[in-house]
Design a protein around this motif. Structure first.
Motif, PDB file in Angstrom:
ATOM      1  N   PRO A 147       3.269   2.503  13.753  1.00 24.38           N
ATOM      2  CA  PRO A 147       4.332   3.397  13.261  1.00 24.38           C
ATOM      3  C   PRO A 147       3.732   4.517  12.423  1.00 24.38           C
ATOM      4  CG  PRO A 147       4.904   1.089  12.909  1.00 24.38           C
ATOM      5  CD  PRO A 147       3.476   1.106  13.333  1.00 24.38           C
ATOM      6  N   ALA A 148       4.106   5.741  12.710  1.00 24.34           N
ATOM      7  CA  ALA A 148       3.489   6.889  12.046  1.00 24.34           C
ATOM      8  C   ALA A 148       3.730   6.876  10.539  1.00 24.34           C
ATOM      9  CB  ALA A 148       4.014   8.183  12.652  1.00 24.34           C
ATOM     10  N   THR A 149       4.929   6.487  10.112  1.00 20.65           N
ATOM     11  CA  THR A 149       5.247   6.506   8.682  1.00 20.65           C
ATOM     12  C   THR A 149       4.290   5.622   7.886  1.00 20.65           C
ATOM     13  OG1 THR A 149       6.912   4.815   9.171  1.00 20.65           O
ATOM     14  CG2 THR A 149       7.686   7.089   8.906  1.00 20.65           C
ATOM     15  N   LEU A 150       3.989   4.438   8.411  1.00 17.47           N
ATOM     16  CA  LEU A 150       3.079   3.525   7.721  1.00 17.47           C
ATOM     17  C   LEU A 150       1.637   3.986   7.857  1.00 17.47           C
ATOM     18  CD1 LEU A 150       2.756   0.874   6.138  1.00 17.47           C
ATOM     19  CD2 LEU A 150       2.402  -0.270   8.332  1.00 17.47           C
ATOM     20  N   ASP A 151       1.264   4.434   9.039  1.00 13.34           N
ATOM     21  CA  ASP A 151      -0.104   4.875   9.289  1.00 13.34           C
ATOM     22  C   ASP A 151      -0.502   5.972   8.306  1.00 13.34           C
ATOM     23  OD1 ASP A 151      -2.432   4.539  10.976  1.00 13.34           O
ATOM     24  OD2 ASP A 151      -1.998   6.497  11.835  1.00 13.34           O
ATOM     25  N   TYR A 152       0.358   6.962   8.124  1.00 11.15           N
ATOM     26  CA  TYR A 152       0.055   8.055   7.202  1.00 11.15           C
ATOM     27  C   TYR A 152       0.071   7.582   5.752  1.00 11.15           C
ATOM     28  CZ  TYR A 152       1.049  10.833  11.398  1.00 11.15           C
ATOM     29  OH  TYR A 152       1.062  11.336  12.674  1.00 11.15           O
ATOM     30  N   SER A 153       1.000   6.693   5.417  1.00 13.85           N
ATOM     31  CA  SER A 153       1.061   6.176   4.041  1.00 13.85           C
ATOM     32  C   SER A 153      -0.237   5.472   3.672  1.00 13.85           C
ATOM     33  CB  SER A 153       2.246   5.218   3.888  1.00 13.85           C
ATOM     34  OG  SER A 153       3.477   5.882   4.036  1.00 13.85           O
ATOM     35  N   HIS A 154      -0.734   4.621   4.577  1.00 10.28           N
ATOM     36  CA  HIS A 154      -2.001   3.936   4.331  1.00 10.28           C
ATOM     37  C   HIS A 154      -3.150   4.917   4.155  1.00 10.28           C
ATOM     38  CE1 HIS A 154      -0.651  -0.100   4.762  1.00 10.28           C
ATOM     39  NE2 HIS A 154      -0.590  -0.141   6.089  1.00 10.28           N
ATOM     40  N   LYS A 155      -3.228   5.878   5.065  1.00  9.21           N
ATOM     41  CA  LYS A 155      -4.405   6.749   5.102  1.00  9.21           C
ATOM     42  C   LYS A 155      -4.455   7.717   3.923  1.00  9.21           C
ATOM     43  CE  LYS A 155      -5.238   6.190  10.008  1.00  9.21           C
ATOM     44  NZ  LYS A 155      -5.101   6.729  11.379  1.00  9.21           N
ATOM     45  N   ILE A 156      -3.312   8.087   3.386  1.00 16.05           N
ATOM     46  CA  ILE A 156      -3.300   8.903   2.168  1.00 16.05           C
ATOM     47  C   ILE A 156      -3.993   8.152   1.032  1.00 16.05           C
ATOM     48  CG2 ILE A 156      -1.799   9.813   0.345  1.00 16.05           C
ATOM     49  CD1 ILE A 156       0.218  10.502   2.618  1.00 16.05           C
ATOM     50  N   LEU A 157      -3.608   6.893   0.830  1.00 19.72           N
ATOM     51  CA  LEU A 157      -4.171   6.117  -0.273  1.00 19.72           C
ATOM     52  C   LEU A 157      -5.631   5.738  -0.022  1.00 19.72           C
ATOM     53  CD1 LEU A 157      -1.220   3.760  -1.232  1.00 19.72           C
ATOM     54  CD2 LEU A 157      -1.837   5.973  -2.196  1.00 19.72           C
ATOM     55  N   GLU A 158      -5.959   5.469   1.233  1.00 19.69           N
ATOM     56  CA  GLU A 158      -7.348   5.121   1.549  1.00 19.69           C
ATOM     57  C   GLU A 158      -8.272   6.303   1.262  1.00 19.69           C
ATOM     58  OE1 GLU A 158      -9.486   2.397   4.941  1.00 19.69           O
ATOM     59  OE2 GLU A 158      -7.777   3.633   5.526  1.00 19.69           O
ATOM     60  N   ARG A 159      -7.820   7.511   1.596  1.00 17.18           N
ATOM     61  CA  ARG A 159      -8.610   8.709   1.295  1.00 17.18           C
ATOM     62  C   ARG A 159      -8.759   8.886  -0.219  1.00 17.18           C
ATOM     63  NH1 ARG A 159      -9.151  13.850   3.399  1.00 17.18           N
ATOM     64  NH2 ARG A 159      -9.418  12.800   5.413  1.00 17.18           N
ATOM     65  N   MET A 160      -7.679   8.682  -0.954  1.00 17.47           N
ATOM     66  CA  MET A 160      -7.751   8.842  -2.407  1.00 17.47           C
ATOM     67  C   MET A 160      -8.719   7.842  -3.027  1.00 17.47           C
ATOM     68  SD  MET A 160      -3.687   9.599  -3.123  1.00 17.47           S
ATOM     69  CE  MET A 160      -3.834   9.423  -4.902  1.00 17.47           C
ATOM     70  N   LYS A 225      -1.662  16.957  -2.746  1.00 12.49           N
ATOM     71  CA  LYS A 225      -1.108  17.724  -1.632  1.00 12.49           C
ATOM     72  C   LYS A 225      -2.191  18.080  -0.615  1.00 12.49           C
ATOM     73  CE  LYS A 225       2.192  20.674  -2.030  1.00 12.49           C
ATOM     74  NZ  LYS A 225       3.032  21.843  -2.389  1.00 12.49           N
ATOM     75  N   GLY A 226      -3.410  18.301  -1.094  1.00 14.17           N
ATOM     76  CA  GLY A 226      -4.512  18.565  -0.180  1.00 14.17           C
ATOM     77  C   GLY A 226      -4.843  17.362   0.679  1.00 14.17           C
ATOM     78  N   VAL A 227      -4.805  16.165   0.084  1.00 11.95           N
ATOM     79  CA  VAL A 227      -5.027  14.939   0.851  1.00 11.95           C
ATOM     80  C   VAL A 227      -3.942  14.781   1.911  1.00 11.95           C
ATOM     81  CG1 VAL A 227      -5.031  12.418   0.734  1.00 11.95           C
ATOM     82  CG2 VAL A 227      -6.285  13.749  -0.977  1.00 11.95           C
TER      83      VAL A 227
END
Length: 407
Positions: A147-160, A225-227
């Protein structure tokens, strides 16, 4: 099927108190599986201000005997593993510090009555460690078939987290949460309507009484916002997208010092972000004989291969088990009206391709390995790493599925 709707999923970082607990529990699973690949582990962790408590049931050669006596040096290894896990997450704060926190170890031997059900199942195969229902899901919304909503949520925090540890974003602290809302049209995400990120931060990034104008919130907001811009496809971020970056303001006190953490409280974050049903069982802290974990992994594996094979755009699979019984009681497939094959045909074919007993699942996916700490933050699904750390994400069943359906 609805044409247009909004859907939201959230994630939490490795420094969230519940995720700290999950990672500690899975680090203990890995420690014991490294000593005995047939170890039985059910490890629960509670974290709070300067305290980590372990509880649960274990059994394994070279770990603990049936009277509850630890093998030489193992109790010390357990404490060292806990402290190292907290250190790796990044907690060196007054309210939660890997070196100075208090530690309690209340692990004890596994119940003999549970053991007899697992070890002496039907037809001399090991039985399921408990009753229950497990779900797996896949969707073609993203390349990871998540699911895109979860995929993006995870990857934002993983990048941070990566930026925090590398020193690129030194103002970040370990605790954080994210939430992504997407507008869907014809089952496809077309716009991000709202994105929420709340992150623990170093002192001085918000107004504090008496501190005048020493404010760096703009730096933090611009970084986040950049992430987001790096993670989400550009076409989803529009002039209508609303950003909530630390909407409550200052967030300096976080992690177990800010809120107690428990193993298994983030089961929707761990799985599909609400896009699929959930059987209710948590994963972390459990060895792979527990079908809460292994059957949830194999249902993801099967659903992902079905979607990867082009047999459906979306797929949900359910399995059910009884304690002490090896074979699943039921197999259910739902292609959500997107399939090119009858669900009943898949329900008949799946058991021919993968033996769905606890032992069969563990053997097929190679689960008796110390691979579980890596799963305990940023989701158990939709991830690929070196060393086959997520074997249920393989798509090596695609050709067999196609062949079986045309036979």
């Amino acid at each position: 099927m609805r044409n247009t709707y909004l859907f939201t999923s959230e994630s939490v970082s490795e420094g969230h108190p519940d995720k700290v607990s999950d990672q500690i529990s899975d680090a203990i699973v890995d420690l014991f599986l490294a000593k005995d690949s047939e170890a039985r582990v059910a490890c629960e962790t509670m974290t709070t201000t300067q305290l980590v408590v372990l509880a649960g049931e274990i059994r394994g050669k070279g770990i603990m005997d049936t009277d509850g006596n630890w093998a030489e040096g193992v109790a010390e290894e357990v404490e060292a593993t806990v402290r190292q896990t907290v250190k790796d997450i990044g907690y060196e704060q007054k309210g939660f510090h890997w070196e100075t926190l208090r530690f309690e170890n209340n692990l004890h031997p596994q119940s003999a009555h549970i053991a007899q059900g697992v070890d002496a199942g039907d037809d001399k195969d090991e039985g399921a460690g408990d009753q229950g229902i497990m779900f797996g899901y896949a969707s073609d919304e993203t390349p990871d078939l998540m699911p895109a909503t979860l995929d993006y949520s995870h990857k934002i925090l993983e990048r941070m987290a990566t930026d925090r540890k590398s020193g690129k974003a030194p103002f970040l602290e370990p605790d954080a949460k994210s939430q992504v809302t997407l507008r869907y049209a014809n089952e496809r995400p077309v716009e991000a309507t709202a994105i929420v990120v709340s992150t623990q931060h170093a002192p001085g990034y918000f107004f504090h009484k008496g501190e005048g104008d020493a404010v760096k919130y703009g730096e933090l907001r611009d970084y986040v916002k950049g992430v987001i811009a790096d993670i989400l496809p550009a076409e989803l971020l529009t002039e209508n997208t609303v950003y909530h970056i630390n909407p409550t303001g200052c967030f300096e006190i976080g992690g177990p010092d800010g809120d107690a953490g428990l193993t298994g409280r983030k089961i929707i974050v761990d799985t599909y972000g609400g896009a699929s049903p959930h059987g209710g069982g948590a994963f972390s802290g459990k060895d792979p004989t527990k079908v809460d974990r292994s059957a949830a992994y194999v249902t993801r594996y099967l659903a992902k291969n079905i979607v990867a094979a082009g047999l459906a755009r979306r797929c949900t699979i359910q399995l059910s088990y009884a304690i002490g019984v090896a074979e699943p009681l039921s197999i259910y497939v739902d292609l959500h009206g997107t399939g090119t094959v009858e669900e009943s045909r898949l329900e008949a074919v799946i058991p021919e391709l993968v033996k769905l007993t606890p032992k069969g699942i563990r053997t097929h996916l190679g689960l008796n390995k110390p691979i579980y700490l890596h799963t305990a933050a940023y989701g158990h699904f939709g991830r690929v790493a070196e060393g086959d750390l997520f074997p249920w994400e393989r798509t090596d069943l695609v050709d067999q599925l196609k062949a079986a359906l045309t036979a």
